[in-house]
Design an enzyme around this catalytic site. Structure first.
Site, PDB file in Angstrom:
ATOM      1  N   GLU A  10     -32.522  28.912  27.598  1.00  0.00           N
ATOM      2  CA  GLU A  10     -32.462  27.914  28.413  1.00  0.00           C
ATOM      3  C   GLU A  10     -31.727  26.638  28.156  1.00  0.00           C
ATOM      4  OE1 GLU A  10     -34.010  29.894  29.833  1.00  0.00           O
ATOM      5  OE2 GLU A  10     -33.675  31.474  31.615  1.00  0.00           O
ATOM      6  N   ASP A  83     -35.431  33.506  30.941  1.00  0.00           N
ATOM      7  CA  ASP A  83     -36.748  32.635  31.611  1.00  0.00           C
ATOM      8  C   ASP A  83     -36.623  34.759  32.052  1.00  0.00           C
ATOM      9  OD1 ASP A  83     -36.823  30.563  31.967  1.00  0.00           O
ATOM     10  OD2 ASP A  83     -35.528  30.294  34.122  1.00  0.00           O
ATOM     11  N   ASP A  85     -37.337  37.099  34.488  1.00  0.00           N
ATOM     12  CA  ASP A  85     -36.814  37.703  35.647  1.00  0.00           C
ATOM     13  C   ASP A  85     -35.225  38.014  35.152  1.00  0.00           C
ATOM     14  OD1 ASP A  85     -35.166  35.966  35.855  1.00  0.00           O
ATOM     15  OD2 ASP A  85     -35.694  34.196  36.732  1.00  0.00           O
ATOM     16  N   GLU A  87     -32.235  37.604  36.179  1.00  0.00           N
ATOM     17  CA  GLU A  87     -31.449  36.420  35.093  1.00  0.00           C
ATOM     18  C   GLU A  87     -31.726  35.887  34.209  1.00  0.00           C
ATOM     19  OE1 GLU A  87     -27.837  34.401  37.348  1.00  0.00           O
ATOM     20  OE2 GLU A  87     -29.228  35.857  38.479  1.00  0.00           O
ATOM     21  N   TYR A 301     -44.303  30.327  35.735  1.00  0.00           N
ATOM     22  CA  TYR A 301     -43.245  30.854  36.297  1.00  0.00           C
ATOM     23  C   TYR A 301     -43.548  30.492  37.784  1.00  0.00           C
ATOM     24  CZ  TYR A 301     -38.955  32.711  36.274  1.00  0.00           C
ATOM     25  OH  TYR A 301     -37.087  32.357  36.578  1.00  0.00           O
ATOM     26  N   ARG A 303     -40.394  31.094  39.539  1.00  0.00           N
ATOM     27  CA  ARG A 303     -40.088  32.561  41.173  1.00  0.00           C
ATOM     28  C   ARG A 303     -41.058  33.696  40.794  1.00  0.00           C
ATOM     29  NH1 ARG A 303     -35.810  29.461  37.920  1.00  0.00           N
ATOM     30  NH2 ARG A 303     -34.638  27.967  39.227  1.00  0.00           N
ATOM     31  N   HIS A 347     -44.990  38.637  37.604  1.00  0.00           N
ATOM     32  CA  HIS A 347     -45.100  37.905  37.118  1.00  0.00           C
ATOM     33  C   HIS A 347     -46.641  37.273  38.117  1.00  0.00           C
ATOM     34  CE1 HIS A 347     -41.222  37.142  35.012  1.00  0.00           C
ATOM     35  NE2 HIS A 347     -40.994  37.199  36.419  1.00  0.00           N
TER      36      HIS A 347
END
Length: 783
Positions: A10, A83, A85, A87, A301, A303, A347
Site C-alpha cells: 500500500e 495489510d 486484514d 481491508e 500489525y 489492527r 494476528h
C-alpha cells in the site's frame, strides 16, 4: 533477460522496507491504498439486482494504476502484499481485478511483522486471495454506503445540510448523548465520611488515621445527624485494636496491547488521539530507518483484537528479562493470555518485532511521537511476561462503642513487572495511606481527634476518547480498524465536541440522535449493531453469504426510511442554539455558538439587527505577564489558535495588548514566578520563561519550534513577545511546513530554497482551502 517478480504493497514506506529484504529479482511498488471504490457522486449499488457494486478507479490515481498495470504485465509473478486484514484483502482483490492479473500469476502474501525472516517466509509460501475476507469487507462497505447515502439526504432536508449518519458513528454519538442525559438527570445525594485520629497510649508513638466502616456490616452515613450519632457514641469510650491482618498481595501485569487498549493507553499516557496513535503505529509497522540496521519494521500489525504471542517472541522476552533484570523477575511459567469471546485470532497481539531493539538504543532514529509510542508498546510487551509485583499489605480494624474503623497500607515488597511498566488509569488514584504502626490485637488506643466531612455523590463522568473506545469494544460495536475513524467522524461533524479531554454532545448531536432513535431505532441500537458485526464475522468465516446479510438488513431499513419520509413530510427540525457564558459586546445579549467555515465561533443571537461575532475562548493556566489578567485561548478568523490577555480585544477597547502563538503552561518560573510558555505542536516541548529580567529567561531564538523574525526587524525590544498579526496568521502554516522540512539533513542553501518556495506558495492557501471546501460540499453525501 529474465522477468522480475512484482510485489505490490500500500505505501512507499512499506515498499522500501520490503524491497530491502527481498533484494534483486523483485520489484516492489506501492498502490497508495485503494485503487478503486464506489463512486462518490451516487449510491453506486444496484440494490434491485442483488446489491451489485459499481466499482470505479479512484480519481487522481490514473498514473499509479498505469504504472502498476505496466509492471504487472512485464512480471513473471505478482505478489499482492497488502495489510493482513479484511481491508487489505479487499485491496488485493481490487488490484487483481483492475490490473487484470491472471490467476496463475497472482500470489497473496501477508506479513504480521515486517522483518526479513517473516517477509522471506511469506514470499516462499503464498496463498490465494481469501474471498470470504473480501466478501466481509464488501458487505461492510455496501452496508455503510446504503445507510449513509440514504439517511444523509433525509437529515439534509429535515435538519441541516452537510449532515451524515452511519451504523457505528450514530451509535457512538448515542452513547455520548445518553451519558449527557444521565449527567443532567443526576440528583446528588448527601453522605458523610468520618475519620478518627488515633495513637498508642504512650505519647508521640504510633499515630495513624482510621476511616469509619460500620458495625457488623458496612454502614453509610447519609446525614450530619447520623454522623453525629457515631461521634457522640465513641467520644469518651476507649478504642482498641480488634484485629490486625498482614498479607502479601500479588498484582499481575496487564496483557499485551490490542488495538483498542493501545488507543486507550496512548490517550491516557501520551495524550495522543486514536487517529494519531494509529498513524504513528502504522509508521512503526511499515519501517523506520535505524542506524546500522537499515529500514526496520519495529512492531507487529496494529489492527488486532488477539492476545496471542508467538513462541519465538515469548522466548526472546524471557531472554531479555533474565539477562536485564534477573531470574527472579521471570515467572515460574510463561504467561499466555486468553482473548475475549468473539475476538479474531488472525494476528498476534501488538508487540515489538525484535524486543532486543530497546527504545533507548533507537531513540535517536525516531521522532518524538514514534519513540514514545514504541516505548509504550515495548514496555507493555516485556512487562506482560514478567513476574507479579508483590505488596506488603497491612489492615487494622479498631473498635469503639460497637462501631468499627479501618486503616490499610500497602508497600512495594518486590517490583516485578512494575520495574518496567504500570498501566494507566482513567480516573485519579486514591489518596495513599501513611505507614501504620506495629499494633497487637487488643491493644488500647487513644482518640486524638475526629474529622467528619460532608460529601455529595457525583454524576457519571463524561466519556474521553479512551473510555468511549472501551465502551464500544465492550458492547461489541465496531472492530479494531473502526474505532479511530468513528471518533474522528463524530467530532468532525460536530455531533460531539472535545472539552479538555472529555467529550460532550452538542445540540446538533442530540437532535440527530433523537431523530435516529425515533425513526431508525435499529440503526442506533447497540445490540442490533453488535449483532451486525457478528454477522460480518460469519461472512468472513464462510458461514453466511454476504448478499443474504445485505438483503436481510435492507428490507426493514427501506420500510423505516419510507415511513420516516412520510412522517416528516413538510417538517423541518430546528437545532436549538448552544448558549455560551459570553455576553455580546454591543447589545449585552447572551452569545450563542455557531459553526462556520473555520469551525465554531460565538455570535450574537440578535442577528440581523446585531451582527457581532467573536472567537470562542478557553481559559488557560497562568496569568498575563503584562497585567496579571487571565490568558485565553482564541481562534483567529483563519482558524488558528493563539493566546491573549482577557483585556485584549472587544469593541469596548483593549487595556492590554499581550498576544502570543506560544502555549501557556501550568508551571511558573522558579526564579521570577512568571507563567512559563512552550512552543505549540505535537510532541514534548520544553517550557521556557519569557521574562527578560529573569536569570532563567530563554531568548526567542533558543526556544525551538518555528523561526521568528529578529527583534530589530520586527521593531520590538529584545525579549518582548511578538504580536500575532494578519500577515503572521497567513504565514503560520507556511512556517510549520518550513520547520518540518528543515529537520531533514539538507544544506543551508537547500533549506533556504525550501523556505522561499513555501513562503511563495503561502498566499494561495486561501484558494486551496476554498477548493477543498467546495469539493467536500460536492461529495457531502458521505457515509
Amino acid at each position: 533477460m529474465a522477468k522480475t517478480n512484482l510485489v505490490i504493497v500500500e505505501s512507499p514506506a512499506k515498499a522500501k522496507t520490503i524491497g530491502k529484504y527481498l533484494g534483486p529479482g523483485y520489484e516492489v511498488k506501492a498502490s497508495m491504498g485503494h485503487v478503486r471504490d464506489l463512486p462518490k457522486s451516487k449510491l453506486g449499488v444496484d440494490v434491485e439486482h442483488g446489491f451489485l457494486p459499481d466499482y470505479q478507479p479512484i480519481k487522481g490515481k490514473e498514473e499509479v494504476i498505469s504504472e502498476l498495470k505496466k509492471a504487472a504485465k512485464g512480471s513473471e509473478k505478482v505478489f499482492l502484499a497488502t495489510d493482513p486484514d479484511r481491508e487489505g484483502e479487499a485491496i488485493s482483490w481490487h488490484l487483481k481485478e483492475l490490473l487484470r492479473i491472471p490467476d496463475d500469476k497472482t500470489y497473496r502474501v501477508t506479513f504480521n511483522e515486517i522483518t526479513k525472516r517473516v517477509v522471506n517466509e511469506s514470499i516462499a509460501s503464498p496463498r490465494n486471495i481469501d474471498m470470504d475476507l473480501v466478501d466481509a469487507q464488501q458487505a461492510r462497505r455496501i452496508l455503510d454506503r446504503i445507510v449513509g447515502y440514504q439517511l444523509s439526504p433525509l437529515l439534509w432536508k429535515k435538519i441541516r445540510r452537510g449532515l451524515s449518519a452511519g451504523r457505528v458513528q450514530s451509535v457512538a454519538t448515542r452513547l455520548v448523548c445518553e451519558r449527557e442525559e444521565e449527567i443532567r438527570a443526576f440528583q446528588p445525594q448527601e453522605y458523610w465520611s468520618l475519620d478518627v485520629d488515633l495513637s498508642r497510649i504512650a505519647p508521640n508513638m504510633g499515630a495513624f488515621t482510621a476511616a469509619f466502616h460500620g458495625r457488623e456490616k458496612k454502614m453509610e452515613l447519609h446525614s450530619e445527624q447520623e454522623m453525629q450519632t457515631v461521634v457522640d457514641a465513641v467520644r469518651g469510650v476507649p478504642f482498641s485494636v480488634k484485629g490486625v491482618k498482614r498479607q502479601d498481595k500479588n498484582r499481575s501485569p496487564a496483557p499485551p496491547f490490542i488495538t483498542s487498549t493501545l488507543q486507550q493507553e496512548a490517550s491516557r499516557k501520551l495524550n495522543m488521539t486514536p487517529r494519531r496513535t494509529m498513524a504513528v503505529a502504522q509508521q512503526l509497522y511499515e519501517g523506520v530507518d535505524i542506524q546500522g540496521e537499515g529500514t526496520v519494521g519495529l512492531i507487529t500489525y496494529m489492527r488486532t483484537d488477539s492476545l496471542r504471542l508467538s513462541e519465538e517472541a515469548l522466548a526472546a522476552a524471557k531472554e531479555m528479562i533474565v539477562s536485564r533484570y534477573g531470574k527472579d523477575y521471570y515467572p515460574a511459567e510463561t504467561r499466555h493470555f486468553k482473548a475475549k469471546s468473539g475476538a479474531q485470532d488472525a494476528h498476534e497481539a501488538i508487540r515489538p518485532s525484535d524486543v532486543r531493539l530497546t527504545p533507548e538504543e533507537i531513540k535517536k532514529d525516531l521522532t518524538s511521537e514514534q519513540y514514545r509510542l514504541y516505548k509504550l508498546i515495548w514496555s507493555r510487551f516485556l512487562a506482560c511476561q514478567m513476574a507479579n509485583a508483590v505488596y506488603d499489605s497491612v489492615g487494622i480494624e479498631v473498635e469503639s462503642a460497637g462501631y468499627t474503623f479501618r486503616a490499610t497500607h500497602s508497600s512495594l515488597k518486590f517490583a516485578g513487572f512494575t520495574a518496567v511498566y504500570v498501566e494507566g488509569r482513567d480516573e485519579e488514584d486514591e489518596v495513599k495511606q501513611s505507614p501504620l504502626p506495629d499494633l497487637k490485637e487488643g491493644e488500647p488506643l487513644s482518640l486524638t481527634g475526629v474529622k467528619p466531612e460532608q460529601h455529595f455523590t457525583q454524576p457519571p463522568t463524561r466519556y474521553t476518547e479512551a473510555t468511549l473506545i472501551k465502551a464500544l469494544e465492550e458492547k461489541g460495536i465496531g472492530r479494531p480498524s473502526t474505532y479511530a475513524p468513528t471518533i474522528s467522524t463524530i467530532l468532525d461533524r460536530e455531533y460531539v465536541v472535545k472539552e479538555g479531554k472529555y467529550l460532550r454532545t452538542t445540540p446538533l448531536g442530540e437532535v440527530v440522535t433523537g431523530l435516529m432513535k425515533d425513526k431508525f431505532p435499529d440503526i442506533v441500537d447497540t445490540t442490533f449493531t453488535a449483532h451486525m458485526e457478528e454477522q460480518l464475522d460469519e461472512v468472513e468465516e464462510g458461514k453466511e453469504k454476504w448478499k443474504d446479510l445485505l438483503s436481510g438488513f435492507y428490507g426493514g431499513f427501506e420500510k423505516e426510511l419510507q415511513q420516516a419520509e412520510k412522517d416528516l413530510d413538510g417538517e423541518r427540525i430546528k437545532v436549538p442554539d448552544e448558549v455560551s457564558d459570553e455576553v455580546c459586546d454591543l447589545c449585552g445579549r447572551q452569545m450563542v455558538i455557531k459553526s462556520g467555515r473555520f469551525g465554531r465561533f460565538l455570535a450574537c443571537p440578535g442577528y440581523p439587527e446585531c451582527t457581532f461575532t467573536k472567537p470562542i475562548v478557553v481559559e488557560m493556566p497562568g496569568k498575563c505577564p503584562k497585567c496579571g489578567g487571565r490568558i485565553l485561548k482564541k481562534t483567529s478568523k483563519k482558524g488558528y489558535a493563539y493566546y491573549g490577555c482577557e483585556h485584549n480585544g472587544g469593541r469596548g477597547g483593549s487595556t492590554c495588548d499581550f498576544m502570543t502563538w506560544d502555549v501557556p503552561v501550568k508551571d511558573n518560573c522558579p526564579e521570577c514566578g512568571w507563567t512559563m510558555f512552550k512552543k505549540s505542536g505535537r510532541g514534548f516541548k520544553k517550557p521556557f520563561c519569557i521574562n527578560p529580567d529573569c536569570a532563567n529567561f530563554t531568548p526567542e531564538d533558543k526556544r525551538g519550534g518555528y523561526k521568528k523574525k529578529p527583534a530589530a526587524e520586527s521593531g520590538k525590544a529584545a525579549g518582548e513577545e511578538k504580536q500575532p498579526t494578519a500577515a503572521a496568521e497567513e504565514a503560520a502554516p507556511a512556517k510549520k511546513t518550513a520547520a518540518k522540512k528543515s529537520t531533514d539533513k539538507k544544506t543551508p542553501a537547500k533549506k533556504a530554497a525550501v523556505k522561499k518556495t513555501v513562503e511563495k506558495k503561502a498566499p494561495s492557501k486561501k484558494t486551496a482551502a476554498a477548493k477543498k471546501t467546495t469539493k467536500k460540499r460536492t461529495a457531502a453525501k458521505a457515509e
